[in-house]
Each structure stands twice: as C-alpha cells, then as structure tokens.
Design a protein around this motif. Structure first.
Motif, PDB file in Angstrom:
ATOM      1  N   TYR A 277      73.128   2.098 -91.671  1.00 22.71           N
ATOM      2  CA  TYR A 277      73.504   2.411 -93.082  1.00 22.71           C
ATOM      3  C   TYR A 277      74.009   3.889 -93.070  1.00 22.71           C
ATOM      4  N   THR A 278      73.872   4.682 -92.214  1.00 20.89           N
ATOM      5  CA  THR A 278      74.134   6.206 -92.400  1.00 20.89           C
ATOM      6  C   THR A 278      75.389   6.498 -91.587  1.00 20.89           C
ATOM      7  N   TYR A 279      75.393   6.250 -90.196  1.00 18.66           N
ATOM      8  CA  TYR A 279      76.272   6.858 -89.459  1.00 18.66           C
ATOM      9  C   TYR A 279      77.588   6.060 -88.857  1.00 18.66           C
ATOM     10  N   SER A 280      77.582   4.782 -89.554  1.00 18.42           N
ATOM     11  CA  SER A 280      78.848   4.089 -89.240  1.00 18.42           C
ATOM     12  C   SER A 280      79.328   3.226 -90.584  1.00 18.42           C
ATOM     13  N   THR A 281      80.374   2.972 -90.481  1.00 11.03           N
ATOM     14  CA  THR A 281      81.205   2.171 -91.465  1.00 11.03           C
ATOM     15  C   THR A 281      82.026   1.023 -91.052  1.00 11.03           C
ATOM     16  N   LYS A 282      81.998  -0.047 -91.923  1.00 13.40           N
ATOM     17  CA  LYS A 282      82.970  -1.153 -91.766  1.00 13.40           C
ATOM     18  C   LYS A 282      84.235  -0.967 -91.733  1.00 13.40           C
ATOM     19  N   PRO A 283      85.285  -1.003 -91.080  1.00 14.44           N
ATOM     20  CA  PRO A 283      86.685  -1.148 -91.265  1.00 14.44           C
ATOM     21  C   PRO A 283      87.170  -1.700 -92.115  1.00 14.44           C
ATOM     22  N   SER A 284      88.384  -1.801 -92.819  1.00 14.02           N
ATOM     23  CA  SER A 284      88.854  -2.561 -93.716  1.00 14.02           C
ATOM     24  C   SER A 284      89.077  -4.045 -93.106  1.00 14.02           C
ATOM     25  N   PRO A 285      88.902  -4.942 -93.992  1.00 10.36           N
ATOM     26  CA  PRO A 285      88.962  -6.298 -93.413  1.00 10.36           C
ATOM     27  C   PRO A 285      90.406  -6.510 -92.870  1.00 10.36           C
ATOM     28  N   ARG A 286      90.336  -7.222 -92.005  1.00 11.42           N
ATOM     29  CA  ARG A 286      91.861  -7.818 -91.356  1.00 11.42           C
ATOM     30  C   ARG A 286      92.225  -8.802 -92.279  1.00 11.42           C
ATOM     31  N   ASN A 287      93.877  -8.787 -92.343  1.00 13.69           N
ATOM     32  CA  ASN A 287      94.419  -9.977 -93.124  1.00 13.69           C
ATOM     33  C   ASN A 287      94.280 -11.260 -92.303  1.00 13.69           C
ATOM     34  N   THR A 288      93.918 -12.376 -92.974  1.00 16.82           N
ATOM     35  CA  THR A 288      93.663 -13.615 -92.457  1.00 16.82           C
ATOM     36  C   THR A 288      94.688 -14.482 -92.769  1.00 16.82           C
ATOM     37  N   HIS A 289      94.932 -15.532 -91.969  1.00 21.83           N
ATOM     38  CA  HIS A 289      95.842 -16.539 -92.113  1.00 21.83           C
ATOM     39  C   HIS A 289      95.535 -18.031 -91.850  1.00 21.83           C
ATOM     40  N   SER A 290      95.658 -18.754 -92.828  1.00 24.67           N
ATOM     41  CA  SER A 290      95.026 -20.094 -92.742  1.00 24.67           C
ATOM     42  C   SER A 290      95.765 -20.878 -91.754  1.00 24.67           C
TER      43      SER A 290
END
Length: 577
Positions: A277-290
């Motif tokens: 919760y404090t020391y890490s962040t999730k990167p922006s989601p990658r573009n997906t392709h069906s």
C-alpha cells in the motif's frame, strides 16, 4: 526505504466565513432599518437585538440578549456589542460549526476526504485534490439560507429569499483554506492486533469530533460503519498520539513510524502491508488486443509440449523445420520468407509474405545516399514459389527463397513480453501464493526499479525477476539491481525479515556458460537434472547460485526452466509455505 506512494496526505483547514456572513448580516441590518416595524426599543429604533430570533441567539452563544445593547448599572453604562462585533461573533460561530453541519458532511461522501478531525481542524485526504470537494460541500450546506431563516423579521427574510442565487465557487473562493502538511501516514489503516499492547494505551474520545468517509474505507477493505466508540492510541513512553482506533482498526496519523510498535511476530505482515500500500505502485495498464489465436495460445501455457517447442525458436520468433511443429500448434505459426545480409543492411532480417505472385516483396529507399549506391537500395519481387528477383539495377539477380515458420505477430510479441510472466503467475495462483506483481518502487520522485513478482510466505519474502531467456547480460544486470535493493530493504532485514532474490527464465542462451564457475553440472532437483542438456529442449535448463559481489554472504538464484510442471515443483521447493 522508498517514497511513500500511498497518496494519503494530512491537511490543516481554516474556515473563514467572515466576509460572507458579515456581508449578509450588514445587508439584513440595512434592510431592517428601512422595513422593520417591530423593534425592542421604539425610541432607539431598529438595533442588532431586533435582527435575529432569540432562540437562534441562545443556540449560538452564551451571550445574554440584554448584553447586546448598552446597559446602565450602578457603576455606570456598560456598552453592548457594536454591530460589527456582533456580526463577527455570528461569523465565528459558523466558522466553528461548519464541519459539524450534517448536510455539509453528507456532501463529503464520495469525495477523497477520508477522515476529519474537527477539534484538530485537520483532515486526511487521498491526493492533492481532496480539498477541492470542500467548496461544493459548503454550497450544498446552504448556510446563508439557514442564516436568513433565523432572521426575526419576515419582511427581511422575504427581501433576501433569492440570495442563494449568488452562491457559486467564486463567491466562496476564499472561505475554506486547506494546507497540505509535511509527512504522510504510512498506511491507510492497520489492524490493532499488529501492535504491541505493552507499548501503547488507548483513550476514549468523542466520536462527534470526527467524521469518517465510511465508503472510502470500505473500498480499502475495512468496515468502519456503525455507532462505534472511538479511541486515540497513545505511546506509553512519550504520549505521542499514533492514530484513531475504530473497532479493531487503527487509522495512523502522519509522521508516525509504526514499526516501533509492531509485534515481532507481525513484522512480516506489517512490512507486506507497507510494500503493498505504501512503497509500491501499479504501472499504467498495458493496451490489450482481442485475438482468438492469442487466447488459444494462452490457454496452453501449462502444456509441456508447447513449453518444449518454444525452446526451438530461433531469435525468439521462428522455427526452420516445419516438421518440428506438432499439428495442434501449427495454427500459431505463419509461413514467411526471411531475407538476410542485404548490402548496407547486414544486421537486419526482413520478413515477407510467401506469396507466389510476381509482385513487390520489399523495397528499401534511403533518403541519404550510401557510398556509390542509389538511394533506392533494394527492390525485391517474387519469382514463383522458390525464388525472388532482387533488383539493384535494371537486371535482377535471382535469389532462392528461405521459408521459415514464424509465430504470428500478436503471439510473437506476447511471447517476448508476457508469455513467461503469465506462466509464472499461473503457478503462483494455482498454489495459492500471496504475491505482488509488476510494482514500481519510487525513490526521490524517480523510478528506482520495477519488481516483477514479490512473493510471501509466513517465513520469507521472495523477489522474482522473470525473463523469457536467461543470459549473462540479465544475470549481470540482476546482480547490480539486487545490490541496490538490498541497501533499500535494509530497514526490513535489520528487523529480521529474510528476502531471497531469484532470476527465473523459461529458456537460456549460450552466454550463461560465462558463469560456469558457479554452475554444478547435472544438478539434480526433485528428480530433474539441471545445468546439462535435456533431450526434449533446444536450450539448456539451469539452476545455480551466484554471490552478490559487494554483499558478503549474499547470493542470487538463477533458473532456466520452460516446462510448467518442473518449474512449479521448483517454486514449491524454493518457497515452502
């Protein structure tokens, strides 16, 4: 250790309604001078004592009504409140009571304001823009309308009945000042059971002096609803207030180092919560392709035959001999022509359709002339099924076609970017491991590193870096990265937290043999041999340890294992629960 990326900030607020309240009071008084027909003292005419209802005055203060005007006593005349003193008193009342107004507080629901300490005139907010909800909530509270309804004269009330049409953001622009303070809470919440009761005590507080955004905390995983008793937690040694206790959840205050109060047997849980919760962040989601073929390919991640086949890929994207590809996997490949070693482009391989029509395959034009060559460097046309006409002038040279069998483009890039990461994550999920995936760690506002997987058991943390193919380059790079991470994780390891560092890949290349000094040939793990060729693979599987050069007694583990079942057994051996 790292920057606090929890995005919860501590703000002090100050309500400054004087200009607004006093202006309405002045307008009301001026109107009263013109229209009021019921006054306390007809000789003196309309005065401040005639402006508001008596019960309103009783509610807002302990001021006796007769003290609003001059009084004659044995000691002489005691002056009453001046008009501006009285209006200022009313404004001060609204300043103090705004954050106790239920309509105002209800308007904060759904905002990024998490907790309000009314006595402390402060709040916790998620992000810098949390304060932006205060002015809309103030408008929603309709304090001017409430003030006007407390006027004694109906005539004055009717004269001001449309005053709220003037209320807007500009009207209230400077009425609430919120200032972000230095420091942040380390966590949005922590369980009371984490803390050592020998070091703290609790003291009951009036729950009416706090407002909790129940929905916001519910979204963060804790239920703070209901008419609960509130307490503050206090350090026994120095009386430092650590946070607010509701039910069995502690909402920590800013600038409190909770590690000093955490039980020894809860340190793993505490640090895991910090990492999450404090020391890490999730990167922006990658573009997906069906893509149907890609979905079918992903569904076979655990198929040992596919794991083995992919070891035969040259340059991570093609197989020369079609006979090596099982019938069930052919749908993932395309037949293409590969062209290599074209003059001036020797480092490039060109992939082209295997079409037989006599049409252009590839044309290469350079805007800057190379030597004596034309700008039009190459022009290639199909010449039937097995040849290509290669033009560098008016007379073409015939070149034989080389047909290869390449992964389809979407599958090829998936293999390079996500295939092995997804395979590894499948193992973690199948065995119910707790883990963080693809987390960014920030230091001094800059990206320090991205961690592919952080896995926890009850006894250790495991830092996994995943690669498609193990190589000397990746080992060298991981050793440098781990050395830096060990420095950053020192506060944890100094408190007894053990962390293992593992570089794991599906496949390997020949450069790994540069680390042969640390490799034991024919390493047997769970009945599977490593560091030696395997008949079913076209790359060597590895398992060995390498010391971290500048960290005495510390090492990394290097693994190359493409087969799902074997890798699953390795993970379970390395990370026993």
């Amino acid at each position: 250790m790292f920057d606090n990326t929890g995005n919860i900030f501590h703000f002090n607020y100050e309500v400054q309604l004087e200009d607004v309240i006093e202006a309405i009071c002045d307008i009301s008084f001026d109107i009263g001078l013109q229209v009021a027909d019921e006054v306390e003292n007809k000789e003196k005419g309309f005065s401040i004592i005639d402006l508001f209802k008596i019960d309103f005055l009783d509610d807002i203060s302990t001021i006796r009504t007769d003290s609003l005007v001059d009084r004659t006593t044995e000691e002489g005349i005691i002056p009453g409140y001046t008009k501006q003193e009285f209006f200022s008193y009313i404004a001060d009342y609204y300043n103090k009571m705004l954050f106790y107004d239920q309509v105002f507080l209800d308007a904060l629901n759904g905002s990024d304001i998490l907790l309000v300490d009314k006595e402390g005139t402060s709040f916790l907010g998620a992000g810098d823009k949390a304060k932006d909800r205060l002015i809309p909530a103030l408008k929603n509270a309709k304090i001017l309308k409430k003030l006007i309804t407390n006027l004694k004269s109906d005539k004055i009330q009717r004269s001001l009945q449309k005053i709220d049409t003037f209320e807007n953001d500009i009207f209230y622009r400077n009425t609430i000042k919120a200032t972000k303070q230095e420091g942040q809470p380390l966590l949005p919440f922590i369980k009371l059971s984490f803390l050592d009761a020998e070091k703290i005590y609790k003291e009951k507080v009036d729950s009416g002096n706090f407002w909790i955004n129940v929905d916001a905390y519910q979204a963060r995983g804790i239920d703070l609803s209901g008419d609960e008793e509130y307490y503050v937690l206090i350090d026994k040694e120095n009386d430092l207030v650590l946070g607010l206790l509701i039910k069995d959840n502690v909402i920590p205050y800013a600038n409190v180092d909770l590690v000093n109060y955490v039980k020894v047997d809860e340190l793993y849980n505490y640090y895991w919560t910090l990492l999450k919760y404090t020391y890490s962040t999730k990167p922006s989601p990658r573009n997906t392709h069906s893509d149907e073929a890609l979905d079918e390919f992903k569904a076979l991640l655990t198929d040992t035959q596919l794991n083995q086949l992919l070891s035969k890929l040259k340059n991570n994207f093609y197989i020369k001999d079609k006979a090596e590809i099982s019938e069930k996997f052919l749908k993932f490949f395309n037949d293409v022509v590969i062209l290599e070693k074209l003059e001036s482009l020797e480092n490039y391989s060109f992939l082209m359709s295997s079409n037989h029509d006599q049409e252009t395959v590839l044309g290469i034009y350079n805007t800057e002339r190379i030597g004596t060559n034309y700008n039009l460097l190459h022009w290639l046309n199909h010449k039937g099924e097995k040849a290509i006409n290669h033009f560098r002038g008016t007379v073409p040279n015939k070149k034989d076609k080389t047909i290869i069998h390449s992964l389809k483009p979407v599958i090829c890039y998936y293999f390079l970017e996500k295939y092995f990461e997804d395979l590894f994550e499948h193992i973690l999920n199948a065995n119910n491991y707790k883990y963080l995936v693809n987390r960014n760690f920030i230091d001094k506002s800059k990206l320090f590193c991205e961690i592919d997987f952080f896995v926890r058991t009850d006894k250790k943390f495991y830092y996994f870096e995943t690669k498609t193919k193990l190589s000397r380059y990746y080992i060298d790079d991981f050793l440098k990265k781990v050395s830096k991470m060990m420095d950053k994780f020192k506060p944890m390891t100094d408190n007894g937290i053990e962390i293992e560092y593992i570089l794991v890949a599906g496949y390997s290349d020949s450069s790994v043999s540069d680390y042969q000094y640390f490799i034991n040939n024919n390493q047997n793990l769970n009945g599977v041999f490593y560091n030696t060729s395997r008949a079913t693979l076209n790359s060597k599987p590895y398992y060995f340890n390498v010391p971290v050069p500048d960290k005495e007694g510390k090492q990394i583990t290097c693994i190359a294992e493409p087969e799902y079942n074997n890798l699953e057994n390795l993970v379970k051996t390395l990370c026993p629960k």
